[in-house]
Design a protein around this motif. Structure first.
Motif, PDB file in Angstrom:
ATOM      1  N   TYR A 243       1.413   1.451   5.603  1.00 36.94           N
ATOM      2  CA  TYR A 243       1.789   0.294   6.410  1.00 36.94           C
ATOM      3  C   TYR A 243       1.459  -0.998   5.661  1.00 36.94           C
ATOM      4  O   TYR A 243       0.454  -1.073   4.946  1.00 36.94           O
ATOM      5  N   GLY A 260       1.684   1.175  12.889  1.00 37.49           N
ATOM      6  CA  GLY A 260       2.964   1.746  13.280  1.00 37.49           C
ATOM      7  C   GLY A 260       3.140   1.698  14.778  1.00 37.49           C
ATOM      8  O   GLY A 260       2.743   0.733  15.442  1.00 37.49           O
ATOM      9  N   GLU A 261       3.686   2.768  15.348  1.00 37.52           N
ATOM     10  CA  GLU A 261       3.944   2.811  16.784  1.00 37.52           C
ATOM     11  C   GLU A 261       3.152   3.896  17.506  1.00 37.52           C
ATOM     12  O   GLU A 261       3.257   4.028  18.717  1.00 37.52           O
ATOM     13  N   SER A 262       2.354   4.689  16.771  1.00 37.04           N
ATOM     14  CA  SER A 262       1.703   5.844  17.390  1.00 37.04           C
ATOM     15  C   SER A 262       0.186   5.843  17.280  1.00 37.04           C
ATOM     16  O   SER A 262      -0.494   6.463  18.087  1.00 37.04           O
ATOM     17  N   PHE A 263      -0.355   5.174  16.285  1.00 37.69           N
ATOM     18  CA  PHE A 263      -1.779   5.305  15.973  1.00 37.69           C
ATOM     19  C   PHE A 263      -2.475   3.964  16.175  1.00 37.69           C
ATOM     20  O   PHE A 263      -1.953   2.912  15.810  1.00 37.69           O
ATOM     21  N   TYR A 278      -4.053   8.449  19.281  1.00 40.21           N
ATOM     22  CA  TYR A 278      -2.724   8.823  18.776  1.00 40.21           C
ATOM     23  C   TYR A 278      -1.840   9.219  19.948  1.00 40.21           C
ATOM     24  O   TYR A 278      -2.201  10.080  20.749  1.00 40.21           O
ATOM     25  N   ASP A 290       4.286   7.718  11.088  1.00 35.58           N
ATOM     26  CA  ASP A 290       3.013   7.844  11.802  1.00 35.58           C
ATOM     27  C   ASP A 290       2.429   9.245  11.673  1.00 35.58           C
ATOM     28  O   ASP A 290       1.224   9.415  11.486  1.00 35.58           O
TER      29      ASP A 290
END
Length: 599
Positions: A243, A260-263, A278, A290
């Motif tokens: 990232y 990101g979008e998950s962690f 997560y 992710d």
């Protein structure tokens, strides 16, 4: 413990907590005949605690026996009679002290009851004898204690004259046309930075009214602010960069950093406790990155944030909702889907949550046929050579070639990267080649996700140059413009310009000059105002003997002469009128204002 002992301990706890503050002094007196403890906290301008400019705010202290002293927030019932008294007094800081049964352990909670907040509580409690209020843990940091008291006093002072007045929402003030601006303010104390002060205190909004002298409080429950910030960052596991940006969400109690979008990593401001979180996103591309990151983190047991190393304790992590072996298998599969999107030149993502069984089936067909380069069996016989496969909200135009003379197996390829021989027969019976893209329509440009604009014009330029080639290229140009007027995608306009530049080189026999001119100028008009010489050229077209009424209508539309365009439009047969409305030049009907109106 008896009630008196509880009250004594509660008062002592609040006094002791306030006494150690440099800018505060408690004056809370007990009265054996009273069931409550009342008094004031005095606020000084500096730590010398001189009487110059001293201020004070009322306090109320309640004590109760509780063993659980770990809560960050509690509820406590307050009688409506008391709330009305606090409102009449102009507000109060309300303390509730939890006292362990042994009397040794104590935790203080507080609520800043300003006039506006009390009014809201009373409004919610209509018909009730008491109202449960929320209280937060009173901090141990002296600067934060001082901020709470000072900000409560300031808000009580700002709201005092509005304790019984009519209040309005922002929407109501905007409708009245009296709202000039909205402000909020919080006082920072000691070494506490202004952002922390905003995040750790309740914030009221005040409206500056036209002609008003002082800001008016907005009718709204005070809020605790949350700050969202994006930062440049280098997040790596080993030598692999995952990232380059992170999002930081901060409130008064936690700092949450999202990768990101998950962690994400959540840090408690007070205790500095860290928690890894997560929750897989539904967006394919983001999920693939992710998943790669979290699995690499598990294997490596650490990651770096802008060069600083952060350990990841795998033994203490809860993987009950993250089956690692299964996730590794999913990652391999998801990477193939991303590879497929990249092969198609598709920049859009897939919402995995929206996919149905048919979408997954099409994904598997495309992966096998295009990524694995294997024939795909089990399909219908005699499928057309070109068709569209849907994957959720994505559309891919592909070519099908039978694998063998019989059977239901096909070779699959991307229509826009596969050269096809396209032949047609002219009126003389002569077979001529043409571009495989001649039959594309505006709908295809709007919906297909694997269109390669850079291959369209070269495909026409490779074929034999004649009237049919130029006519078909011109029709494709018009379809592209129709799509552009809906989507405004710059690549569509750029492609239309390229087609027009090439079509302008056509001879009169290949494509009439009026058509070439109108199409060139309608593209320019989509970019800018026409120049004087360009307008003169349109007038020349209009005055050319024998020129068609369709050309005259189009020219007048580009000249923004709506009435003249309507007069000549009425001369067209009904069928031609209907056809004319499908042309992109109709975009300029009513100077572009009403593209679907009736002429």
């Amino acid at each position: 413990m008896d009630k008196k002992a509880i009250e004594d301990l509660a008062i002592s706890a609040v006094k002791n907590s306030i006494t150690v503050c440099e800018l505060l002094s408690p004056f809370i007196n007990d009265n054996d005949k009273e069931p409550t403890w009342d008094g004031h906290i005095y606020i000084y301008r500096d730590k010398r605690k001189t009487k110059d400019g001293v201020r004070r705010i009322p306090v109320q202290v309640k004590g109760t026996e509780k063993d659980d002293l770990s809560k960050e927030e509690i509820s406590f019932p307050v009688s409506i009679i008391e709330l009305n008294s606090y409102l009449d007094d102009g507000g109060v800081i309300f303390f509730v002290v939890y006292i362990g049964h042994s009397g040794q352990n104590i935790q203080i909670y507080y609520a800043s009851l300003t006039p506006i907040k009390i009014r809201m509580l009373l409004e919610e409690a209509k018909g009730q004898a008491s109202k449960s209020i929320k209280l937060n843990r009173f901090p141990s940091d002296n600067n934060k204690k001082e901020m709470i008291v000072i900000n409560c006093w300031e808000d009580c002072r700002r709201q005092a004259s509005f304790a019984k007045a009519n209040l309005y929402s922002i929407e109501e003030l905007e409708q009245q046309g009296t709202l000039e601006s909205v402000t909020l303010s919080v006082t920072s104390v000691g070494g506490v930075d202004p952002q922390t002060a905003l995040l750790t205190n309740e914030v009221y909004l005040y409206a500056n009214i036209k002609g008003g002298v002082i800001p008016q409080p907005i009718e709204a429950i005070p809020q605790r602010l949350v700050v969202h910030e994006e930062k440049d960052a280098r997040i790596m596991v080993g030598e692999q960069l995952f990232y380059t940006r992170v999002r930081v969400v901060r409130d008064g109690k936690t700092i949450r950093t999202l990768f990101g979008e998950s962690f994400s990593i959540t840090t408690q401001v007070e205790s500095k406790a860290v928690k890894f979180n997560y929750k897989g996103t539904h967006n394919l591309r983001a999920l693939t990155v992710d998943l790669s990151f979290i699995l690499a983190l598990i294997d490596n047991k650490s990651f770096t944030y802008n060069g600083a190393s952060f350990p990841f304790n795998i033994d203490s992590a809860d993987f009950s909702n993250f089956p690692r072996d299964e996730m590794r298998g999913r990652l391999v599969y998801f990477k193939k889907i991303v590879q497929l999107l990249d092969r198609f030149g598709c920049e859009r993502d897939i919402d995995l949550k929206s996919l149905q069984a048919k979408d997954w089936n099409n994904i598997n067909i495309l992966i096998k046929g295009i990524i694995d380069n294997e024939p795909v069996g089990g399909l219908k016989k005699d499928l057309p050579p070109v068709l569209t496969l849907e994957v959720g909200n994505l559309r891919f135009v592909v070519c099908l070639f039978k694998d063998g003379d019989e059977g239901d197996a096909y070779r699959i390829s991307d229509f826009f990267t596969t050269e096809l021989l396209c032949v047609y027969e002219d009126k003389k019976g002569e077979k001529l080649t043409t571009s495989q893209y001649f039959n594309l329509r505006a709908k295809d440009f709007l919906e297909a996700d694997n269109i390669r604009y850079d291959v369209l014009l070269p495909s026409f330029q490779k074929t034999e140059r004649n009237k049919e080639t130029m006519t078909r290229a011109n029709y494709l140009l018009l379809e592209i413009l129709n799509a552009y007027d809906i989507s405004s995608k710059p690549e569509m306009l750029a492609t239309a310009i390229s087609f027009s530049d090439w079509i302008k080189t056509a001879s009169e026999e290949e494509l009439p000059y009026p058509i070439r001119t109108l199409n060139d100028l309608q593209i320019k008009k989509r970019q800018r105002e026409l120049e004087e010489e360009e307008k003169k050229e349109l007038y020349r077209l209009i005055e050319t003997p024998g020129v068609g009424e369709e050309t005259i209508v189009g020219a007048y539309l580009l000249l923004e002469q709506q009435t003249a365009a309507e007069i000549h439009f009425e001369k067209l047969p009904a069928a031609i009128q209907s056809k004319f409305k499908q042309f992109p030049i109709y975009h300029f009907w009513n100077n572009g204002g009403d593209h679907n109106g009736q002429a």
